[in-house]
Design an enzyme around this catalytic site. Structure first.
Site, short mmCIF file in Angstrom:
data_model
loop_
_atom_site.label_atom_id
_atom_site.label_comp_id
_atom_site.label_asym_id
_atom_site.label_seq_id
_atom_site.Cartn_x
_atom_site.Cartn_y
_atom_site.Cartn_z
N ASP A 22 -6.16 42.61 -26.48
CA ASP A 22 -5.63 42.09 -25.22
C ASP A 22 -6.60 42.37 -24.07
O ASP A 22 -6.90 41.49 -23.26
CB ASP A 22 -4.28 42.74 -24.90
CG ASP A 22 -3.15 42.11 -25.68
OD1 ASP A 22 -1.99 42.48 -25.44
OD2 ASP A 22 -3.42 41.24 -26.53
N CYS A 58 6.24 -5.94 18.28
CA CYS A 58 6.33 -4.53 18.69
C CYS A 58 5.08 -3.74 18.38
O CYS A 58 4.81 -2.72 19.01
CB CYS A 58 7.54 -3.86 18.02
SG CYS A 58 7.64 -4.17 16.25
N SER A 81 -4.00 46.50 -28.03
CA SER A 81 -4.53 46.84 -26.71
C SER A 81 -5.96 46.41 -26.53
O SER A 81 -6.32 45.80 -25.52
CB SER A 81 -4.44 48.33 -26.44
OG SER A 81 -3.36 48.87 -27.12
N PRO A 106 16.42 -9.54 16.33
CA PRO A 106 16.09 -9.38 17.75
C PRO A 106 15.79 -10.70 18.44
O PRO A 106 15.68 -11.73 17.77
CB PRO A 106 14.80 -8.54 17.67
CG PRO A 106 14.16 -9.00 16.41
CD PRO A 106 15.27 -9.34 15.45
#
Lengths: 247, 226, 874
Positions: free
Chosen positions: C560, C254, C557, C122
């Protein structure tokens, strides 16, 4: 000759039902035919313009023959009755918008290309030209019919209140905002800041365009105008073109 | 009653050390660790693997400073340091990282460790002839004692299977030794069992041979010159 | 640069052809440079930086003279920054070859150059940006072609030439750096198209051109930083910093402040300080003049960029003292029509009064939205110790990629000067808010291609079991001793099913607990498929009872259900569905299971041989509303202790004995064949198989045989340990669904499918192989044969051994009374066929499928189901 209008290298005179635009000897053939072609292209879009009748040579001068449109230009009407400014400006903008709403024939010249050419031809310094080229390159390409030099003097209102748009020499297809910028510049040069701003506000409001979009085109159309070389305009135009992009 | 006592976690595979140590942070939220290790110079490079991992995890550590107040203890080295670390650990989380398997076993480490890490980057198995002897001896010893069971037998037998098999890799021998040691430690735990048990015949059967054949094979492995 | 100074092979780039030749030169040079070592590159980088730094004064003078903008002394600083700070920041950064290595995880990263960089420079920072970009190119082994702005081309080229010559002197190939001598739109476009990446610093038009060129681009955006001054700010510091920042190079960076938004409580003090320090507040008339001068048709007047106030005022038609530092216009509108709201690139500031901190943020936001600058920079002056919340609020609201606190924004935004972790750069990305592809300060990493080499790395493997497993007939009360003597537990919550409870199975436990003085309560409402609802009920009871130990007694069962209650009790906040998410590698699962055992010790006591649940990290729970089964899997669910007391198994009826015994066999076999099998699990699995073959028939025929029961119990637990670590396979997946859809007992379902699945797995040329980095090639047949041999099967070759092994398994099935086909269990053909598609899909999707050595297609599962139904291949 029943002269309707005169300027440095053109004369427009009436010939019965027709208006004849006569060009100077040094006017290039291609420019004349280009203008006629442009007009023919616009005519085919159905916009209310004088119909092209003939292109002929009168001695050493080229002439374009078209329908004669009776009535007064908006410019004349405003001068006669300044109180009609608001009404006429409104109608003017509506007419311009109706032009923009027309899809251009594919063969029509492109506004962007034309502007690039004009910037290159201008006498601006290399830096400014570079800035403008870059700016122009990033503008979107549209395909709307743009008059290219629309002013109050280019709209004729007939006695039965119909309107016709004349002087299609500079017509291109492109960005409506560019066209508005061109008109704004014309107004600024011809009538001054106040009316120019009135026009711009109306245009932006009616077309729902942000003013910045139109403003972005202003340095470009100023550069293009500078190619015409009117000394009295130069300082004004130079100011308009000496802008930078934010970095 | 019999028991089968094993470390809660046994992690193994080359390069697993830093991954396993992550649990110190993620699960145990330890912020200070006591590292017990042998002083030997040649261990310093592999010790760096541990200290680097701890550093990356943001865990403070001290090496061999027994008074360092730590949340967890890592024993890193040969049997001695592993035993020492096991003793020092007390109630704290104890991670045992042997640097060699196939020599002297660290029974205390196997008994006490909460996590055992066998990382081939750090743990070198003894030379093949030595490790084979170790596997054979340890596996045999694990079949008799106060507490051998099908559980320990399964490990001892698998170790022997690897030993007797044709595909020896350093890694498979390492694990065979580890299994034999694990089995031995569990089998020798004598808290509850009453009389001594001898599972040697069962092991032989599991391997598809007679007890004599197994005896011969083990002797062969222990003293190959025969 | 004058043409005479050029050497014979230098090219003056003013045409397309010349540019093409120049680009060719740069490419050739870059190709050579691309293989330089880090050492060589760093030497060149250093030499170039030093040379640029050395020439900072002449280059600065040149820039100001040529452009007519800025201040020499400040440009000197910019040049110095571009050279020195960039050098220092990157001098030790690896940019060549191997830049990163992670030996643990088998990753190596290589840095390679991109090729030729197109750098657009620039007018506001010509020499410093040129130096900056050239240095970055040198550090990253890239070539660079510079496209200067016509307004600043001489000084830009001078800077580039200087860097190039220094680099060449230090060993860089010739012509690595090049430039366009006479910039034009055409040449700039060509530069962009022909390069490999564009660093575009310029206005929106330029940046848009870069992004449109088709070449990857890194653009930047316009800035419009607001400096918000909160009432808690140090006014003196703020005002003086802003002046310092704004006057730096006459406001051409800037990131610099464009507006000041001061809180009304400090407004007057701020104004006074500005005035005291030499700033000029414009009156109404002067403001209008400035507005007209500053913007022309909404665009910035080139004549005011980088000018001092005295010059600007003159242009506008009034006078201010020569010493004036900044012109300040007090305004109210933040709309786009207010000229003062825009980026000014010169020594003009707008000043707003804010009614409150909220209002200040509103204004700052409006300015960004209306007048540009989104994505760039914003600045805040505030007491950053006591007003942290406001600071964070501000940072949260501002849509800018740089938010600077108590820092001059021009010098702060470029990085490294006021905050050393901010990458120094003269190319500041604005993210998508600014239409950019980067949102940070651009540096070397944006100019490199990074190659990542990933080696196949086997995951960590593990062997995890409960630390204590007690077993043998009658061990239960003995094992429970520990609760008192070692573990010091006081309150036990006992989970079991109603059958066991009613039939006195819990008596042993409860008697022992009473004897030890341990309080207890019993939950006995466990259903055969434990539901979330009942688990929640149990957990609720736990929360009331507050046990420090949980005992789960029963089949799968009960255990679990106990595990689920344990989770819910210890972590009521845990999200159930997250926990149940399907995993591919249990170690990398998305959900990190909460740490267990903080409230209660978990003891599992099986009453069948068995599911193995007493030593596994799994639990399956059913959502009673939808019927969906949610498998939970995490080693945090592993019980702390397992007690396998044969006494509890003695009365198991024949059907249960057979089904659960065969289930254990399938566990062992699937664990052995699994892609995750290890030596540890292999040992346990094989022993379990041996024991089951020998003792299951005996236990089935004579349930009172203690040894048989004991061996079966061990076998089941050992098989459990095996699959707890190696997981299962598609046989279990299919058995789960078969059970769910047609209510066949789990063990039976497995038995019906086992040999069919084994044949499927043993195919040496499977269509798809199981995925796990330890599994190197399909070898299920080999594995099955290993089991076969260990179980006493002999044969001439693998095929024969395998077939005989299958027969042995099928014979075992017959011996324990399990029928041969699904049809034999009275499942209606049409019902079965109707369910087939969905059942196959569900089986495919089951958690266990992943560890199968052969990854099945849904159609293949379907075929296997059909074979299991009819008893022969269809």
């Amino acid at each position: 000759m029943d002269i309707l209008f005169q300027c440095p290298n053109k004369v427009i005179y009436r010939e019965g039902d027709y208006a004849v635009k006569q060009f100077d000897e040094n006017y290039s053939t291609s420019d004349v035919l280009n203008e006629a072609l442009n007009q023919a292209r616009v005519e085919e879009t159905g916009l209310p313009i004088p119909k092209l009748v003939e292109v002929r040579k009168n001695g050493s001068k080229w002439e374009i023959v078209m329908d004669y449109i009776p009535g007064k230009t908006m410019k004349q009407l405003i001068e006669e009755d300044p109180s009609r400014e608001e009404e006429l400006l409104n109608r003017f903008v509506d007419i311009q918008l109706s032009i923009h709403a027309t899809a251009a024939p594919v063969t029509m010249n492109k506004l962007k290309d034309k502007m690039q050419r004009k910037i290159s031809e201008s006498k601006l310094n290399a830096t400014t030209r570079y800035e403008l080229h870059t700016r122009l390159e990033s503008m979107p390409k549209h395909k709307k019919v743009c008059h290219g030099d629309l002013g109050l003097g280019d709209v004729i209102i007939t006695p039965d209140d119909k309107y016709f748009i004349i002087d299609w020499a500079h017509a291109t297809q492109g960005n409506a905002s560019a066209d508005a910028a061109r008109t704004f510049l014309k107004f600024s040069l011809t009538y001054g800041e106040e009316r120019a701003n009135k026009y711009l506000d109306l245009f932006c409001r009616k077309s729902d365009t942000a003013k910045q979009y139109v403003q972005r085109w202003m340095p470009i159309v100023a550069a293009s105008q500078s190619v015409k070389g009117h000394e009295d305009e130069m300082e004004f135009l130079m100011r308009w073109t000496d802008v930078v992009e934010y970095e | 009653m019999q028991s089968f006592l094993t470390p809660d976690k046994l992690y193994f595979k080359q390069g697993c050390l830093p991954v396993a140590l992550r649990e110190l942070k993620d699960i145990y939220h330890a912020s200070r660790v006591l590292l017990i290790t042998d002083e030997e110079k040649h261990l310093q490079t592999s010790l760096a693997l541990v200290t680097n991992a701890l550093y990356e995890l943001g865990i403070e550590y001290a090496v061999n400073h027994e008074n360092f107040s730590a949340d967890a203890v890592i024993g890193f080295g040969y049997a001695d340091s592993l035993e020492r670390a096991a003793a020092l650990a007390g109630e704290r989380y104890y991670i045992a990282v042997p640097v060699s398997v196939g020599w002297q076993m660290s029974a205390a480490a196997w008994r006490r460790a909460d996590m055992f890490i066998l990382d081939e980057d750090v743990c070198r198995p003894a030379p093949e002839k030595d490790i084979c002897v170790h596997i054979a001896q340890t596996a045999r010893a694990s079949l008799v004692g106060a507490n051998p069971s099908d559980y320990t037998l399964s490990l001892s037998v698998q170790a022997l299977r690897i030993l007797f098999g044709s595909r020896h890799t350093a890694a498979s021998l390492l694990h065979a030794a580890a299994m034999a040691e694990m089995a031995y430690t569990a089998a020798r735990s004598d808290e509850f069992a009453a009389d001594a048990l001898n599972l040697f015949p069962d092991a032989a059967e599991a391997l598809g041979m007679t007890a004599e054949e197994l005896e011969t094979k083990i002797n062969c492995a222990v003293d190959p010159v025969q | 640069m004058s043409k005479e100074k050029m050497t014979s092979d230098a090219i003056f780039v003013n045409t397309v052809d010349a540019l093409r030749t120049k680009l060719g030169q740069i490419r050739a040079a870059q190709a050579k440079y691309a293989v330089f070592t880090q050492e060589q590159v760093d030497a060149i980088f250093k030499a170039a930086a030093l040379a640029a730094n050395h020439a900072r004064i002449p280059l600065a003078k040149m820039a100001v003279e040529e452009t007519g903008m800025g201040i020499v002394e400040d440009k000197v600083i910019k040049n110095n920054y571009a050279a020195e700070h960039i050098y220092n920041h990157y001098k030790n950064v690896k940019t060549c070859g191997v830049i990163e290595e992670d030996k643990e995880f088998g990753i190596v990263k290589f840095a390679e150059p991109i090729g030729v960089i197109a750098a657009v420079i620039p007018t506001t920072n010509p020499t410093s940006t040129a130096i900056f970009k050239c240095l970055l190119a040198l550090k990253t082994r890239n070539g660079i072609i510079i496209s200067p702005h016509p307004r600043a081309k001489e000084s830009t080229i001078a800077a580039a030439k200087l860097v190039m010559e220094a680099a060449e002197k230090a060993g860089a190939p010739k012509n690595l750096i090049g430039w366009v001598d006479v910039p034009s739109l055409e040449l700039t476009n060509m530069v962009m198209k022909e390069s490999d990446i564009i660093l575009a610093t310029g206005g929106p038009g330029m940046v848009k051109a870069a992004y449109s060129s088709g070449t990857p681009a890194i653009g930047v955006g316009a800035g419009n930083a607001s400096a918000v001054i909160d009432k808690s700010a140090d006014i003196c510091n703020a005002v003086n910093s802003i002046i310092h920042s704004k006057t730096f190079d006459n406001g051409m960076i800037c990131a610099t402040e464009q507006t000041v938004i001061a809180h009304k409580d400090v407004y007057d003090a701020v104004k006074a300080e500005f005035a005291r320090r030499g700033c000029y507040f414009l009156n109404e008339d002067e403001k209008d003049k400035i507005r007209k001068t500053m913007l022309i048709n909404g665009a910035l007047n080139a004549k005011i960029v980088g000018q001092r106030p005295v010059t600007i005022a003159k242009l506008a038609g009034f006078e201010v003292p020569d010493t004036t530092k900044v012109l300040i216009g007090e305004v109210e509108s933040t709309s786009v029509d207010e000229a003062f709201a825009h980026e000014k690139l010169t020594t003009i500031l707008a000043m707003y009064k804010a009614e409150s901190f909220e209002d200040a943020m509103d204004k700052a936001e409006q300015l960004l939205n209306n007048a540009g600058g989104l994505g760039h920079t914003s600045s805040l002056w505030i007491d950053n110790v006591h007003e942290r919340e406001k600071l964070l609020q501000f940072a949260d609201r501002m849509k800018t990629c740089r938010v600077l606190v108590n820092t001059p924004s021009s010098l702060g935004g470029i990085g490294d000067l006021y905050n050393f972790k901010f990458t120094p750069s003269l190319t500041l990305g604005c993210g998508s808010w600014g239409g950019n592809s980067v949102s940070e300060n651009v540096g070397v990493k944006h100019l490199l291609n990074i190659k990542t080499v990933a080696e196949r790395r086997e995951n960590m493997l593990w062997f995890r079991t409960p630390q204590k497993v007690y077993f043998k007939k009658g061990c239960l009360p003995v094992a429970l001793d520990e609760l008192h003597t070692v573990l010091g537990k006081k309150r036990v919550f006992l989970v079991t099913d109603s059958f066991l409870y009613k039939n006195g199975f819990t008596k042993v436990i409860t008697d022992k607990l009473t004897e030890m003085g341990i309080a207890y309560t019993v939950f006995s409402d466990v259903e055969p498929d434990p539901t979330l609802l009942s688990a929640q009920k149990g957990a609720e009871q736990m929360r009331t009872f507050e046990p420090d130990c949980i005992i789960a007694l029963g089949g799968g069962s009960a255990m679990d259900a106990g595990k689920i209650m344990w989770v819910l009790y210890e972590h009521p906040e845990a999200d159930f569905l997250d926990m149940a998410m399907r995993f591919i590698d249990i170690r990398k699962r998305v959900y990190t299971f909460p740490k267990m055992g903080e409230k209660a010790y978990f003891i599992a006591i099986p009453t069948s041989s068995g599911t193995g649940s007493e030593v596994t990290p799994f639990a399956v729970i059913t959502d009673q509303e939808t019927g969906h089964k949610y498998p939970l899997a995490d080693y945090e669910l592993l019980p702390n202790m397992a007690i396998v007391d044969t006494d509890l198994m003695m009365s198991a009826p024949k059907g249960l004995t057979a089904a659960s015994g065969y289930d254990a066999m399938v566990h062992a076999l699937e664990a052995y064949a699994s892609v995750m099998a290890t030596d540890y699990t292999d040992g346990l699995a094989v022993r379990a198989m041996q024991l089951i073959f020998r003792y299951l028939p005996i236990a089935y025929n004579d349930g009172s045989d203690v040894q048989a029961r004991e061996k079966m119990a061990s076998a089941a637990t050992m098989a459990g340990m095996a699959f707890a670590n190696a997981f299962l396979g598609v046989c279990h997946s299919m058995a789960h669904k078969l059970g769910a859809y047609h209510h066949l007992p789990h063990g039976v379902a497995n038995a019906l499918l086992l040999t069919i699945v084994m044949r499927f797995n043993a195919d040496d040329k499977p269509r798809k192989m199981g995925t796990f980095s330890q599994y190197q090639y399909p070898h299920a047949l080999e594995r099955y044969c290993e089991c076969a041999l260990a179980c006493g099967v002999t044969g001439r070759d693998d095929q024969e051994i395998f077939e005989k092994f299958l027969k042995k398994l099928e014979d075992l099935r017959d011996v324990v009374g399990i029928r041969k086909t699904i049809r034999d269990y009275g499942i209606d053909e049409q019902t079965f066929l109707n369910s087939l598609d969905r059942m196959s899909e569900d089986a495919f999707d089951d958690q266990c499928t992943g560890a199968n050595p052969r990854y099945p297609l849904i159609s293949e599962i379907r075929e296997m189901y059909l074979e299991a139904y009819y008893g022969e291949k269809q």
